[in-house]
Design a protein around this motif. Structure first.
Motif, PDB file in Angstrom:
ATOM      1  N   SER A  53      35.500  36.999  49.696  1.00  0.00           N
ATOM      2  CA  SER A  53      35.714  36.066  49.868  1.00  0.00           C
ATOM      3  C   SER A  53      36.857  35.459  49.114  1.00  0.00           C
ATOM      4  N   ALA A  54      36.958  34.307  49.841  1.00  0.00           N
ATOM      5  CA  ALA A  54      38.315  33.692  49.024  1.00  0.00           C
ATOM      6  C   ALA A  54      38.301  33.418  47.629  1.00  0.00           C
ATOM      7  N   GLY A  55      37.310  33.972  46.861  1.00  0.00           N
ATOM      8  CA  GLY A  55      37.164  32.917  45.054  1.00  0.00           C
ATOM      9  C   GLY A  55      37.782  33.885  44.466  1.00  0.00           C
ATOM     10  N   ALA A  56      37.303  34.160  43.093  1.00  0.00           N
ATOM     11  CA  ALA A  56      37.882  34.986  42.290  1.00  0.00           C
ATOM     12  C   ALA A  56      37.284  36.036  42.388  1.00  0.00           C
ATOM     13  N   LEU A  57      38.341  36.754  41.940  1.00  0.00           N
ATOM     14  CA  LEU A  57      37.314  38.093  41.903  1.00  0.00           C
ATOM     15  C   LEU A  57      36.934  38.995  40.509  1.00  0.00           C
ATOM     16  N   ARG A  58      35.995  39.435  40.754  1.00  0.00           N
ATOM     17  CA  ARG A  58      35.310  39.924  38.541  1.00  0.00           C
ATOM     18  C   ARG A  58      35.781  41.231  39.329  1.00  0.00           C
ATOM     19  N   ASN A  59      36.704  41.372  37.354  1.00  0.00           N
ATOM     20  CA  ASN A  59      37.010  42.921  36.952  1.00  0.00           C
ATOM     21  C   ASN A  59      36.254  42.729  35.764  1.00  0.00           C
ATOM     22  N   THR A  60      35.986  44.345  35.440  1.00  0.00           N
ATOM     23  CA  THR A  60      35.333  44.841  34.399  1.00  0.00           C
ATOM     24  C   THR A  60      36.854  45.185  33.294  1.00  0.00           C
ATOM     25  N   VAL A  61      37.509  44.854  32.364  1.00  0.00           N
ATOM     26  CA  VAL A  61      38.267  45.578  31.836  1.00  0.00           C
ATOM     27  C   VAL A  61      38.166  45.948  30.207  1.00  0.00           C
ATOM     28  N   MET A  75      37.573  47.190  39.925  1.00  0.00           N
ATOM     29  CA  MET A  75      37.248  45.586  40.341  1.00  0.00           C
ATOM     30  C   MET A  75      36.478  45.740  40.773  1.00  0.00           C
ATOM     31  N   HIS A  76      35.094  44.794  41.362  1.00  0.00           N
ATOM     32  CA  HIS A  76      34.060  43.996  41.636  1.00  0.00           C
ATOM     33  C   HIS A  76      34.410  44.014  43.006  1.00  0.00           C
ATOM     34  N   VAL A  77      34.512  44.245  44.101  1.00  0.00           N
ATOM     35  CA  VAL A  77      35.196  43.480  45.051  1.00  0.00           C
ATOM     36  C   VAL A  77      34.271  43.441  45.443  1.00  0.00           C
ATOM     37  N   ALA A  78      32.469  44.091  45.788  1.00  0.00           N
ATOM     38  CA  ALA A  78      31.666  43.798  46.229  1.00  0.00           C
ATOM     39  C   ALA A  78      30.538  43.779  46.123  1.00  0.00           C
ATOM     40  N   ASP A  79      29.548  43.627  46.540  1.00  0.00           N
ATOM     41  CA  ASP A  79      27.740  43.878  45.147  1.00  0.00           C
ATOM     42  C   ASP A  79      28.197  45.667  45.366  1.00  0.00           C
ATOM     43  N   ASP A  80      28.336  45.572  46.495  1.00  0.00           N
ATOM     44  CA  ASP A  80      28.172  47.604  46.517  1.00  0.00           C
ATOM     45  C   ASP A  80      29.035  48.238  46.188  1.00  0.00           C
TER      46      ASP A  80
END
Length: 268
Positions: free
Chosen positions: A15-23, A62-67
């Motif tokens: 989606s166009a929203g924020a990208l979730r990352n673990t760093v 980078m968690h670009v999708a649930d899977d």
């Protein structure tokens, strides 16, 4: 039935929203030469009292999708500054692993990304991280992790970038509008620990970070946690405000740069 995947199908990958990352990252601030910081900062950004460079070198999931999760290393550097009173940093260097994350960040947000090789190694409380391009390790950071600090775990910080299309016909100009953009990085750290260490910059004609010398290490810390990244357009700007800085986005080993002792030539 034939299929053509050079056109967008019914389901976008993200989606166009924020990208979730673990760093897990090392963050640092160092003082450089005042003339260097002043020359490196484009309009309409305003320098702060001290000529400071902000940086982080990170391992990012980078968690670009649930899977689907993509793991990369990344080096980000900027000059601390403000825009209309909002503190942040002008991002002059981004180097990271992976063509896809490089091209998407450059095209979407105007980030000055380059494809690089990075390492991020932690053994006990010892951390060593490097960034290399063209076979040259031009950035290295090494340090020892100390105790927890009392800095906020949840906060938002900003990086300023410029988004534009270089002119087809005229070097140093742009086709269409030039945009000042802002990266909005929401941090939610679980760990923030002070560090002692050093930053080493090595000569590279492709990535001349050594021209922005480390005069005094102001702060260094080790962090772990989550980040949400997004961005926005702030305004359009004249192309000549950013044109001299555009060279940093490309590999130009023959570029001699400017003579800081002659500011009038730089402005010409």
């Amino acid at each position: 039935m034939s299929r053509l995947r050079y056109l967008q199908g019914p389901a976008a990958t993200r989606s166009a929203g924020a990208l979730r990352n673990t760093v897990r990252s090392v963050r640092a601030i160092y003082e450089t030469d005042e003339a260097v910081a002043r020359a490196l900062l484009p309009q309409p950004l305003v320098g702060i009292e001290r000529p400071e460079v902000w940086l982080q070198i990170a391992h990012v999931a980078m968690h670009v999708a649930d899977d689907r999760t993509v793991e990369i290393g990344a080096l980000t550097m900027g000059i601390n500054c403000t825009y209309e009173g909002t503190p942040g940093a002008y991002c002059f260097h981004m180097a990271m692993e992976g063509e896809t994350v490089v091209t998407s960040g450059r095209e979407r947000f105007g980030e000055p990304k380059k494809v690089a090789e990075t390492s991020f190694e932690r053994q006990g409380d010892h951390v060593r991280a490097t960034c290399s391009r063209h076979g040259i390790t031009y950035f290295a950071l090494e340090g020892r992790i100390g105790g927890e600090n009392d800095a906020p775990r949840a906060f938002e910080e900003y990086l300023f970038c410029y988004k534009a299309l270089p002119s087809i016909d005229t070097p140093g100009q742009f086709d269409g509008d030039v945009f000042l953009t802002r990266l909005n990085w929401k941090r939610n750290y679980t760990t923030r620990r002070d560090m002692t260490g050093e930053i080493r910059l090595t000569e590279s004609p492709y990535d001349p970070l050594i021209d922005i010398p480390v005069r005094r290490l102001v702060a260094m810390e080790y962090v772990e946690g989550a980040t949400q990244t997004s961005g926005q357009i702030l305004r359009t700007v004249p192309g000549d405000w950013i044109a001299p800085h555009w060279i940093g986005r490309y590999d130009e080993p023959t570029n001699s740069g400017i003579d800081l002792a002659q500011p009038a030539e730089k402005a010409a």
